[in-house]
Write a protein that holds these residues in place. Structure first.
Motif, PDB file in Angstrom:
ATOM      1  N   VAL A  53      -7.556  16.066  -0.217  1.00 36.71           N
ATOM      2  CA  VAL A  53      -8.532  16.578  -1.279  1.00 36.71           C
ATOM      3  C   VAL A  53      -7.687  16.501  -2.712  1.00 36.71           C
ATOM      4  N   ILE A  54      -8.379  16.231  -3.590  1.00 35.66           N
ATOM      5  CA  ILE A  54      -8.106  16.578  -5.153  1.00 35.66           C
ATOM      6  C   ILE A  54      -8.479  17.669  -5.496  1.00 35.66           C
ATOM      7  N   LYS A  55      -7.686  18.678  -6.124  1.00 33.56           N
ATOM      8  CA  LYS A  55      -7.857  19.813  -6.721  1.00 33.56           C
ATOM      9  C   LYS A  55      -7.455  19.854  -8.205  1.00 33.56           C
ATOM     10  N   SER A  56      -8.397  20.604  -9.039  1.00 33.43           N
ATOM     11  CA  SER A  56      -7.838  20.784 -10.390  1.00 33.43           C
ATOM     12  C   SER A  56      -8.117  22.264 -11.009  1.00 33.43           C
ATOM     13  N   GLY A  69      -1.671  15.086   0.635  1.00 33.08           N
ATOM     14  CA  GLY A  69      -1.445  13.795   1.530  1.00 33.08           C
ATOM     15  C   GLY A  69      -0.021  13.645   1.611  1.00 33.08           C
ATOM     16  N   ARG A  70       0.163  12.556   2.089  1.00 29.83           N
ATOM     17  CA  ARG A  70       1.415  12.067   2.345  1.00 29.83           C
ATOM     18  C   ARG A  70       1.622  10.397   2.444  1.00 29.83           C
ATOM     19  N   LEU A  71       2.833   9.885   2.124  1.00 28.12           N
ATOM     20  CA  LEU A  71       2.996   8.426   2.215  1.00 28.12           C
ATOM     21  C   LEU A  71       4.094   7.943   3.060  1.00 28.12           C
ATOM     22  N   ASN A  72       4.323   6.587   3.255  1.00 23.80           N
ATOM     23  CA  ASN A  72       5.486   6.361   3.846  1.00 23.80           C
ATOM     24  C   ASN A  72       5.803   4.998   3.263  1.00 23.80           C
ATOM     25  N   SER A  73       7.144   4.299   3.573  1.00 24.18           N
ATOM     26  CA  SER A  73       7.238   2.917   3.133  1.00 24.18           C
ATOM     27  C   SER A  73       7.341   3.296   1.579  1.00 24.18           C
ATOM     28  N   ASN A  74       7.013   2.201   0.796  1.00 25.90           N
ATOM     29  CA  ASN A  74       6.774   2.187  -0.606  1.00 25.90           C
ATOM     30  C   ASN A  74       5.594   2.122  -1.271  1.00 25.90           C
ATOM     31  N   ASN A  75       4.545   2.839  -0.151  1.00 26.44           N
ATOM     32  CA  ASN A  75       3.192   2.876  -0.657  1.00 26.44           C
ATOM     33  C   ASN A  75       3.120   3.991  -1.712  1.00 26.44           C
ATOM     34  N   ASN A  76       1.957   3.949  -2.693  1.00 29.42           N
ATOM     35  CA  ASN A  76       1.496   4.597  -3.542  1.00 29.42           C
ATOM     36  C   ASN A  76       0.348   5.491  -3.467  1.00 29.42           C
ATOM     37  N   ILE A  77       0.199   6.670  -4.083  1.00 31.04           N
ATOM     38  CA  ILE A  77      -1.154   7.362  -4.253  1.00 31.04           C
ATOM     39  C   ILE A  77      -1.362   7.329  -5.740  1.00 31.04           C
ATOM     40  N   VAL A  78      -2.348   6.396  -6.070  1.00 25.39           N
ATOM     41  CA  VAL A  78      -2.703   6.323  -7.345  1.00 25.39           C
ATOM     42  C   VAL A  78      -4.029   7.248  -7.956  1.00 25.39           C
ATOM     43  N   LEU A  79      -3.436   8.122  -8.922  1.00 27.76           N
ATOM     44  CA  LEU A  79      -4.583   8.907  -9.452  1.00 27.76           C
ATOM     45  C   LEU A  79      -5.243   8.354 -10.765  1.00 27.76           C
ATOM     46  N   ASP A 198       0.318  17.644   6.795  1.00 33.66           N
ATOM     47  CA  ASP A 198      -0.204  17.322   8.034  1.00 33.66           C
ATOM     48  C   ASP A 198      -1.649  17.709   8.102  1.00 33.66           C
ATOM     49  N   PRO A 199      -2.738  16.627   8.583  1.00 29.73           N
ATOM     50  CA  PRO A 199      -3.783  17.061   8.472  1.00 29.73           C
ATOM     51  C   PRO A 199      -4.627  17.937   9.131  1.00 29.73           C
ATOM     52  N   SER A 200      -3.756  18.555  10.097  1.00 35.39           N
ATOM     53  CA  SER A 200      -4.058  19.472  11.144  1.00 35.39           C
ATOM     54  C   SER A 200      -3.412  20.845  10.875  1.00 35.39           C
ATOM     55  N   THR A 201      -1.836  20.793  10.730  1.00 38.46           N
ATOM     56  CA  THR A 201      -1.519  21.864  10.408  1.00 38.46           C
ATOM     57  C   THR A 201      -0.807  22.505   9.117  1.00 38.46           C
ATOM     58  N   GLY A 206       1.543  18.421  -0.676  1.00 41.93           N
ATOM     59  CA  GLY A 206       1.300  17.167  -1.394  1.00 41.93           C
ATOM     60  C   GLY A 206       1.769  17.053  -2.631  1.00 41.93           C
ATOM     61  N   ILE A 207       1.012  16.629  -3.509  1.00 45.82           N
ATOM     62  CA  ILE A 207       1.427  16.387  -5.137  1.00 45.82           C
ATOM     63  C   ILE A 207       0.961  17.278  -5.921  1.00 45.82           C
ATOM     64  N   GLU A 208       1.757  17.834  -6.813  1.00 40.89           N
ATOM     65  CA  GLU A 208       1.058  18.940  -7.958  1.00 40.89           C
ATOM     66  C   GLU A 208       1.664  18.405  -9.066  1.00 40.89           C
ATOM     67  N   LEU A 209       0.873  18.614 -10.421  1.00 38.61           N
ATOM     68  CA  LEU A 209       1.320  18.093 -11.696  1.00 38.61           C
ATOM     69  C   LEU A 209       0.416  18.876 -12.774  1.00 38.61           C
TER      70      LEU A 209
END
Length: 450
Positions: A53-56, A69-79, A198-201, A206-209
């Motif tokens: 989710v996105i929260k604000s 959320g989460r990432l692996n490798s060199n992938n990006n979450i772009v907001l 983890d989507p279940s537990t 995730g990310i906060e700013l």
């Protein structure tokens, strides 16, 4: 995680003199947040790349955003962020004719860079979404840091006004970093990351700013903001994993064109607050005095006091024009008819172009008498006096000092202050007895010594 919150409700008055803020630590369970959008079930980049989710939350000085959320490798979450009074890319490609070497916003044409077409610079947002700022987060193929690139968009042909590498967290376990945003404004942002989503537990990780408004040229606290987030690879190849919306047709890929998607790929507008610096509601007998102070901009036109009995359905009860103030205004109004029960208030600040901002909600307790009852032996009967008890059906129970139920019966009450004569079903010998009156929302007890 959440700092202790200021208690807004008292017995007779509510005072708001300061505001809590979320703690930036990658754990997004702060009560101040509001969920703005939720990811679909798409999983185009496979296991280990997930969005939740996105929260604000918006304070008087800064915007707080959380992405689970989460990432692996060199992938990006772009907001991506779209502010209602800022003109960004609209239906144009993100990069236009710009040049950049910053992460997924790179315009490099080297082999492998999205087929020689650069990163996200050729992408077009969903129709109706006007990208103004974007932030790209990635782990850099490691487990030690989270890296952040940023871009400020313009409405001209160039596309990118500024692109930059912003900074990195000290770890992926919630440690935060404070650093300049460097997108043309002033002030430091704070961001942190927890990589154990983890989507279940572990759905709150995730990310906060935190971004001060001063770091975003063209933005102030009377504006509104909406969001779109998506996972890309290191070159800007876009996946079908986004918040919100359901991207159809698989991963959109390089130079993605989202304008033809059936699903709306952006959240609704969320208001940034008028700068309320003090907000008080105090009962004085049969009236309630409201007082507030606010940081104001030229866009503010007038205030409306709104009142509710249930904190859900509000009605305007007074309009106050903005004073001849320079930056800060002080206002007082007395509600002469609040009623005797508890009541809720909020202040609606009306700005230009129909913009509307609300103060925090305050509750003022009522001045009603507390319900009470008294039991007096009267021969073979009990005289039951009810004072301030609402109409309804109640259960009357008689118990001995050991808690054993001796008898009970229903009692229908019309809501008036009255005395019931209750015939005893058994003779009460000497001792201590407990008489209990129980309703759906009421429990009264009386001790009787025979």
């Amino acid at each position: 995680m959440t700092k202790p919150l200021l208690l807004l409700a008292g017995m007779l008055a509510c005072v708001l003199t300061s505001f809590s803020q979320p703690v930036i630590d990658g754990v997004t369970n702060d009560a101040l947040y509001t969920v703005q959008g939720t990811a679909s079930a798409n999983n185009g980049f496979g296991t280990g790349n997930d969005l939740g989710v996105i929260k604000s939350y918006a304070s008087t000085t800064a915007l707080y955003v959380a992405i689970t959320g989460r990432l692996n490798s060199n992938n990006n979450i772009v907001l991506f962020m779209d502010f209602n009074n800022y003109n960004g890319r609209g239906g144009n490609t993100l990069g236009g004719s710009s040049s950049s070497s910053s992460g997924v916003f790179s315009t490099s044409t080297a082999p492998g860079d999205c087929g020689g077409n650069g990163g996200l610079n050729g992408a077009i947002m969903d129709a109706g979404f006007d990208a103004d700022y974007a932030l790209a987060f990635n782990e850099g193929n490691g487990t030690s840091n989270l890296f952040l690139d940023g871009v400020r968009f313009g409405s001209g042909g160039a596309g990118y006004i500024t692109t930059t590498f912003i900074g990195q967290t000290p770890n992926q376990t919630g440690g935060s970093v404070t650093t300049a945003l460097n997108l043309g404004g002033t002030g430091n942002i704070i961001f942190a990351y927890r990589n154990d989503y983890d989507p279940s537990t572990a759905t709150e990780r995730g990310i906060e700013l935190m971004i001060p408004y001063t770091a975003l040229p063209g933005v102030n606290y009377l504006d509104q903001v909406r969001f779109f987030a998506v996972i890309t690879n290191g070159f800007g190849f876009m996946s079908d994993e986004s918040i919100p919306g359901t991207i159809t047709g698989g991963n959109p890929g390089c130079d993605a064109n989202l304008s033809g998607q059936a699903s709306t790929l952006f959240t609704g507008f969320s208001s940034l607050p008028v700068g309320f610096t003090q907000w008080e509601a105090k009962r004085n007998g049969n009236t309630v005095q409201l007082s507030w102070q606010a940081e104001e901009t030229e866009a503010l036109q007038y205030y409306e006091v709104e009142r509710s009995a249930d904190a859900t359905r509000f009605s305007p009860v007074q309009k106050l024009q903005r004073g001849n103030n320079s930056g800060r205004g002080s206002y007082t109004w007395v509600d002469e008819a609040p009623g005797s029960g508890k009541v809720f208030y909020r202040i609606a600040a009306h700005g230009a172009n129909g913009n509307l901002r609300y103060s925090p909600l305050l509750r003022v307790e009522g001045n009603e008498s507390k319900p009470q009852f008294k039991v007096i032996p009267a021969g073979n009967a009990l005289a039951l006096q009810l004072i301030g008890v609402r109409a309804g059906t109640y259960q009357l129970s008689v118990m001995n000092n050991s808690g054993q139920l001796l008898w009970s019966q229903n009692l229908v009450h019309d809501g008036s202050n009255r005395t019931f004569m209750i015939n005893q079903k058994i003779v009460l010998t000497k001792g201590i007895y407990r008489i209990v009156l129980r309703g759906k929302t009421l429990l009264l007890s009386y001790s009787l010594l025979e």
